[in-house]
Design a protein around this motif. Structure first.
Motif, mmCIF file in Angstrom:
data_model
loop_
_atom_site.group_PDB
_atom_site.id
_atom_site.type_symbol
_atom_site.label_atom_id
_atom_site.label_comp_id
_atom_site.label_asym_id
_atom_site.label_seq_id
_atom_site.Cartn_x
_atom_site.Cartn_y
_atom_site.Cartn_z
ATOM 1 N N THR A 150 8.668 4.327 4.918
ATOM 2 C CA THR A 150 9.144 3.716 6.164
ATOM 3 C C THR A 150 8.275 4.118 7.344
ATOM 4 O O THR A 150 8.184 3.383 8.334
ATOM 5 C CB THR A 150 10.586 4.160 6.463
ATOM 6 O OG1 THR A 150 11.278 4.318 5.246
ATOM 7 C CG2 THR A 150 11.310 3.141 7.311
ATOM 8 N N LEU A 151 7.632 5.306 7.261
ATOM 9 C CA LEU A 151 6.815 5.766 8.389
ATOM 10 C C LEU A 151 5.689 4.784 8.668
ATOM 11 O O LEU A 151 5.411 4.452 9.819
ATOM 12 C CB LEU A 151 6.241 7.153 8.091
ATOM 13 C CG LEU A 151 7.264 8.268 7.948
ATOM 14 C CD1 LEU A 151 6.579 9.583 7.639
ATOM 15 C CD2 LEU A 151 8.082 8.398 9.221
ATOM 16 N N ARG B 167 5.670 1.639 7.855
ATOM 17 C CA ARG B 167 6.228 0.379 8.325
ATOM 18 C C ARG B 167 6.567 0.503 9.813
ATOM 19 O O ARG B 167 6.354 -0.435 10.588
ATOM 20 C CB ARG B 167 7.466 0.029 7.517
ATOM 21 C CG ARG B 167 7.202 0.093 6.020
ATOM 22 C CD ARG B 167 8.450 -0.037 5.220
ATOM 23 N NE ARG B 167 8.874 -1.415 5.157
ATOM 24 C CZ ARG B 167 10.037 -1.818 4.692
ATOM 25 N NH1 ARG B 167 10.893 -0.952 4.251
ATOM 26 N NH2 ARG B 167 10.348 -3.077 4.663
ATOM 27 N N ALA B 168 7.072 1.688 10.187
ATOM 28 C CA ALA B 168 7.369 1.913 11.603
ATOM 29 C C ALA B 168 6.088 1.818 12.415
ATOM 30 O O ALA B 168 6.052 1.179 13.475
ATOM 31 C CB ALA B 168 8.029 3.276 11.783
ATOM 32 N N ALA B 169 5.014 2.432 11.894
ATOM 33 C CA ALA B 169 3.738 2.377 12.612
ATOM 34 C C ALA B 169 3.277 0.934 12.748
ATOM 35 O O ALA B 169 2.732 0.538 13.787
ATOM 36 C CB ALA B 169 2.696 3.217 11.879
ATOM 37 N N ALA B 170 3.508 0.121 11.705
ATOM 38 C CA ALA B 170 3.096 -1.283 11.762
ATOM 39 C C ALA B 170 3.847 -2.012 12.870
ATOM 40 O O ALA B 170 3.250 -2.766 13.641
ATOM 41 C CB ALA B 170 3.344 -1.962 10.418
ATOM 42 N N THR B 171 5.158 -1.770 12.985
ATOM 43 C CA THR B 171 5.908 -2.465 14.037
ATOM 44 C C THR B 171 5.485 -1.975 15.421
ATOM 45 O O THR B 171 5.781 -2.626 16.417
ATOM 46 C CB THR B 171 7.434 -2.266 13.895
ATOM 47 O OG1 THR B 171 7.731 -0.890 14.057
ATOM 48 C CG2 THR B 171 7.935 -2.739 12.562
ATOM 49 N N LEU B 172 4.812 -0.816 15.479
ATOM 50 C CA LEU B 172 4.329 -0.318 16.774
ATOM 51 C C LEU B 172 2.911 -0.801 17.054
ATOM 52 O O LEU B 172 2.254 -0.316 17.967
ATOM 53 C CB LEU B 172 4.382 1.208 16.801
ATOM 54 C CG LEU B 172 5.790 1.790 16.794
ATOM 55 C CD1 LEU B 172 5.753 3.281 16.524
ATOM 56 C CD2 LEU B 172 6.474 1.517 18.119
ATOM 57 N N GLY B 173 2.420 -1.704 16.221
ATOM 58 C CA GLY B 173 1.131 -2.322 16.519
ATOM 59 C C GLY B 173 -0.052 -1.693 15.825
ATOM 60 O O GLY B 173 -1.183 -1.990 16.171
ATOM 61 N N ALA B 174 0.183 -0.811 14.837
ATOM 62 C CA ALA B 174 -0.927 -0.154 14.166
ATOM 63 C C ALA B 174 -1.363 -0.970 12.960
ATOM 64 O O ALA B 174 -0.549 -1.299 12.105
ATOM 65 C CB ALA B 174 -0.529 1.259 13.731
ATOM 66 N N GLY B 175 -2.636 -1.273 12.879
ATOM 67 C CA GLY B 175 -3.195 -1.942 11.705
ATOM 68 C C GLY B 175 -3.326 -0.954 10.555
ATOM 69 O O GLY B 175 -2.934 0.206 10.678
ATOM 70 N N PRO C 193 -5.459 2.579 11.408
ATOM 71 C CA PRO C 193 -4.704 3.589 12.167
ATOM 72 C C PRO C 193 -3.465 4.090 11.424
ATOM 73 O O PRO C 193 -3.127 5.268 11.527
ATOM 74 C CB PRO C 193 -4.293 2.857 13.458
ATOM 75 C CG PRO C 193 -5.057 1.612 13.500
ATOM 76 C CD PRO C 193 -5.644 1.338 12.167
ATOM 77 N N ARG C 194 -2.800 3.209 10.677
ATOM 78 C CA ARG C 194 -1.619 3.654 9.914
ATOM 79 C C ARG C 194 -2.018 4.739 8.946
ATOM 80 O O ARG C 194 -1.322 5.733 8.782
ATOM 81 C CB ARG C 194 -1.022 2.483 9.112
ATOM 82 C CG ARG C 194 -0.343 1.449 9.918
ATOM 83 C CD ARG C 194 0.734 0.746 9.122
ATOM 84 N NE ARG C 194 0.249 -0.131 8.067
ATOM 85 C CZ ARG C 194 -0.104 -1.397 8.251
ATOM 86 N NH1 ARG C 194 -0.001 -1.931 9.445
ATOM 87 N NH2 ARG C 194 -0.523 -2.135 7.256
ATOM 88 N N ILE D 173 -1.140 8.445 10.493
ATOM 89 C CA ILE D 173 0.181 8.804 9.957
ATOM 90 C C ILE D 173 0.070 9.407 8.558
ATOM 91 O O ILE D 173 0.431 10.565 8.336
ATOM 92 C CB ILE D 173 1.101 7.555 9.914
ATOM 93 C CG1 ILE D 173 1.174 6.902 11.286
ATOM 94 C CG2 ILE D 173 2.481 7.924 9.391
ATOM 95 C CD1 ILE D 173 1.694 7.784 12.394
ATOM 96 N N GLU E 28 2.178 -5.851 12.842
ATOM 97 C CA GLU E 28 1.561 -5.219 14.008
ATOM 98 C C GLU E 28 1.153 -6.226 15.073
ATOM 99 O O GLU E 28 0.817 -5.852 16.181
ATOM 100 C CB GLU E 28 0.367 -4.346 13.584
ATOM 101 C CG GLU E 28 -0.779 -5.070 12.899
ATOM 102 C CD GLU E 28 -0.644 -5.043 11.376
ATOM 103 O OE1 GLU E 28 0.495 -4.925 10.878
ATOM 104 O OE2 GLU E 28 -1.671 -5.167 10.691
ATOM 105 N N PHE F 105 14.658 2.036 13.004
ATOM 106 C CA PHE F 105 15.031 2.091 11.590
ATOM 107 C C PHE F 105 16.291 2.934 11.397
ATOM 108 O O PHE F 105 16.581 3.837 12.182
ATOM 109 C CB PHE F 105 13.890 2.693 10.773
ATOM 110 C CG PHE F 105 12.675 1.813 10.713
ATOM 111 C CD1 PHE F 105 12.451 0.995 9.624
ATOM 112 C CD2 PHE F 105 11.759 1.793 11.754
ATOM 113 C CE1 PHE F 105 11.347 0.173 9.567
ATOM 114 C CE2 PHE F 105 10.643 0.980 11.702
ATOM 115 C CZ PHE F 105 10.438 0.168 10.599
#
Lengths: 299, 345
Positions: free
Chosen positions: A189-190, A192-200, A203-204, A208, B73, B81
């Motif tokens: 999930t970490l 996925r969270a980074a993805a919703t924050l705009g990380a490609g 960077p993910r 992370i 993204e 979450f």
């Protein structure tokens, strides 16, 4: 004095001991402790003692012998030159493959099995295979010659590269399995969270996943390094044991079984241990700079 | 034309539809709750919106831009979450700043907006701590701050309060609603708690087995559930399998299992139909000339008592009482016909 005041201290002592984890269950440790003592601590101490009792030259004579002779001393460098790049490559190659394989997909078990097979083969079989495959008349060179890519066969066995390939083939599965389990311990999930924050994806990975994986990478590096540092069979079989791949374990073997100088052999073994410890300590020192707590996954 | 349009979104897992043709229009500033029991497809819907799950069919549009083909993204949505998913190796401040840094904003602006967000969720004295050192409620606030600091066009929340204790859950409910209003957010909120959904949302979407059952305001769902499943979910604890005996334009009379009730029909009904009569426990009260029942269990609930009783034929009823009846007491209960909803079985 009454009965109650007499019994009170006795129960209290047992509770105090139990509080510190001292109770009868500790007896269960005895067999294991005995085995460690007889099979590990005693031989280790005996070898240590042996290294300080050379036939001549005083207490440090064997060590002076080893470090005074460039032919012997250089085995440290030779072994490090093999073990460090091999361990590094094993870890570096495992990360992207394990990263790709961290999820669930069809055929994962088959692929894992294939990658792990070299562990079960043993170094000798691997070395034989390498001689046949990479040797001057092996498939690899014949293909290159037929394709006109080289003029003469490449020398890939009985030298540094033969041993290096052998170390990679046998060390990679270890590194891969360890890193795969470290990776699956990181909560998906970490990312996925980074993805919703705009990380490609990059960077993910490097902001992370990689920092959370770093302690695992350090441990894996140490283990594969120690495995590679004590290389012996492949250094003899696919290497050049008299020259470029005269690794430190060969030096110890020669001292013990050809020169019958057990003191020197023990001294070399101790030097081997010290070098390994130094590298492991350095890596773990770097590791302590990273975050080492929970990674939120199933562990 | 609405601002965000979800058009026939379907998601199948191995041939089985987890979400079946979801159509939903969302206006800017709305607070939408996706409500349903576990496995109803509400989290699937949210993940499809966020881009974490590819769609099997359908499309998502924001104004005239098609969103469902973009990776998560690039959608510009914020997500909170259920497990918070805070980065364990980054401090509270760095967690919140992460999204801003991903946008390559100037350092001064990142700092200013991070500070504002930390202040917004009142975590000033915890800014340098790691998530592992925070309580559940504080972690939740970090997760919210991390999502809203980007001023996302849409905030998605996946059961964000389900890991908190009851008291904190009430506090955070108000907090989320407050943030939604003060920041002018548009929010899609997934929950299985009908009380939570009713109290927070402007509109509710009730899902069951991947299908939309009803879309409406809290009042509409509370007073006029579209079918027995929505009624079940909206707190109509008494769902009585009965038979229609008479139908007039206003009142449907239903009987069976030793009780007779007058209620309001939902949909077309005729005498002899098998139906389900839905009544909330609080609308079933002790009164003269009603259905005779025997009290079985009495629970103290503060201002009133929750009573479980049985008719002679063994049909179980949940009701409320003001005075404490004793187990074994025989009482009679009545219900206002406008509060009894009769659904086709």
């Amino acid at each position: 004095m009454t009965a109650t005041t007499r019994t009170a201290p006795r129960t209290a002592l047992r509770h105090r001991l139990a509080e510190r984890g001292i109770d009868r269950q500790l007896l269960l440790l005895v067999p294991a402790l005995l085995a460690v003592l007889i099979l590990f601590i005693y031989p280790f101490a005996y070898g240590m003692g042996l290294s300080f009792q050379p036939a001549e030259g005083g207490v440090l004579g064997a060590y002076r012998n080893f470090f005074g002779d460039a032919y012997q001393r250089d085995t440290i460098g030779t072994t490090l030159q093999l073990a460090l790049p091999a361990a590094f490559l094993n870890v570096a190659a495992s990360v992207p493959i394990a990263y790709r394989m961290r999820g669930r997909f069809r055929g994962k078990r088959l692929l894992t099995t294939l990658l792990v097979v070299p562990i079960t083969l043993g170094t000798v079989l691997t070395a034989e295979g390498l001689l046949n495959f990479l040797g001057p008349t092996g498939w690899f060179n014949r293909t290159l010659l037929e394709a006109g890519l080289v003029d003469g066969p490449l020398r890939l066995t009985n030298n540094y590269w033969g041993v290096f390939f052998s170390l990679v083939i046998t060390g990679f599965p270890f590194a891969f399995l360890l890193i795969l389990s470290y990776l699956s311990g990181i909560d998906p999930t970490l990312e996925r969270a980074a993805a919703t924050l705009g990380a490609g994806w990059w960077p993910r990975f490097h902001r992370i996943t990689l920092p959370l994986l770093a302690p695992g990478l350090a441990t894996t590096f140490c283990l594969t390094f120690v495995l590679a540092f004590s290389v012996f069979p492949s250094a003899v079989l696919v290497g050049d044991p008299a020259g470029t791949t005269r690794v430190i374990s060969i030096a110890a073997y020669h001292a013990a079984y050809e020169a019958y100088d057990y003191s020197l052999a023990s001294a070399i073994a101790v030097v081997m241990g010290v070098v390994e410890l130094a590298v492991v300590a350095a890596v773990l020192g770097v590791r302590s700079l990273f975050y080492t707590g929970s990674t939120g996954g199933k562990g | 034309m609405s601002w965000l349009r979800i058009d026939g979104v379907t998601r199948r897992f191995g041939g089985k539809a987890a979400l079946e043709r979801l159509d939903l229009d969302i206006e800017q500033g709305e607070f939408i709750a996706l409500l349903g029991p576990s496995g109803c497809g509400k989290s699937t819907a949210l993940n499809c919106l966020a881009g974490l799950l590819p769609l099997s069919e359908g499309s998502i549009w924001q104004d005239d831009t098609r969103l469902d083909t973009l990776p998560p993204e690039r959608r510009g949505f914020g997500m909170v979450f259920q497990s918070y998913a805070l980065f364990p190796h980054l401090s509270v401040r760095k967690n919140i700043a992460f999204g801003l840094q991903m946008r390559r904003l100037p350092r001064a602006e990142v700092r200013r907006r991070t500070d504002e967000a930390i202040k917004l969720v009142r975590l000033e004295e915890h800014a340098t701590k790691l998530p592992g050192q925070l309580s559940g409620g504080q972690q939740q606030r970090v997760a919210i701050a991390r999502a809203v600091v980007l001023e996302p066009s849409l905030v998605l929340m996946d059961e964000p309060l389900s890991n908190l204790d009851a008291k904190l859950r009430l506090e955070m409910r108000t907090e989320i609603r407050r943030l939604h209003q003060s920041l002018g957010l548009t929010t899609v909120y997934v929950t299985h708690d009908q009380e939570e959904a009713l109290s927070m949302a402007d509109r509710l979407v009730v899902l069951r087995d991947g299908r939309v059952q009803q879309i409406g305001t809290p009042e509409e769902l509370h007073t006029r559930p579209a079918n027995r499943h929505v009624a079940d979910f909206m707190g109509y604890r008494n769902l009585l399998p009965l038979k229609v005996t008479a139908v007039t334009p206003d009142v449907v009379t239903v009987e069976g299992s030793g009780l007779a009730l007058r209620g309001t029909g939902v949909g077309t009904l005729a005498a002899g139909d098998e139906v389900v009569a839905a009544v909330r426990p609080e609308d079933l009260v002790v009164g003269e000339g009603g259905v005779p029942v025997t009290v079985e269990v009495v629970e103290y609930q503060g201002r009133e008592l929750a009573v479980e009783a049985r008719t002679e034929q063994g049909l179980r009823l949940h009701l409320r009482a003001v005075e404490r009846p004793a187990p074994g007491d025989r009482i009679t209960v009545v219900a206002d016909p406008s509060r009894v909803l009769v659904f086709p079985a």
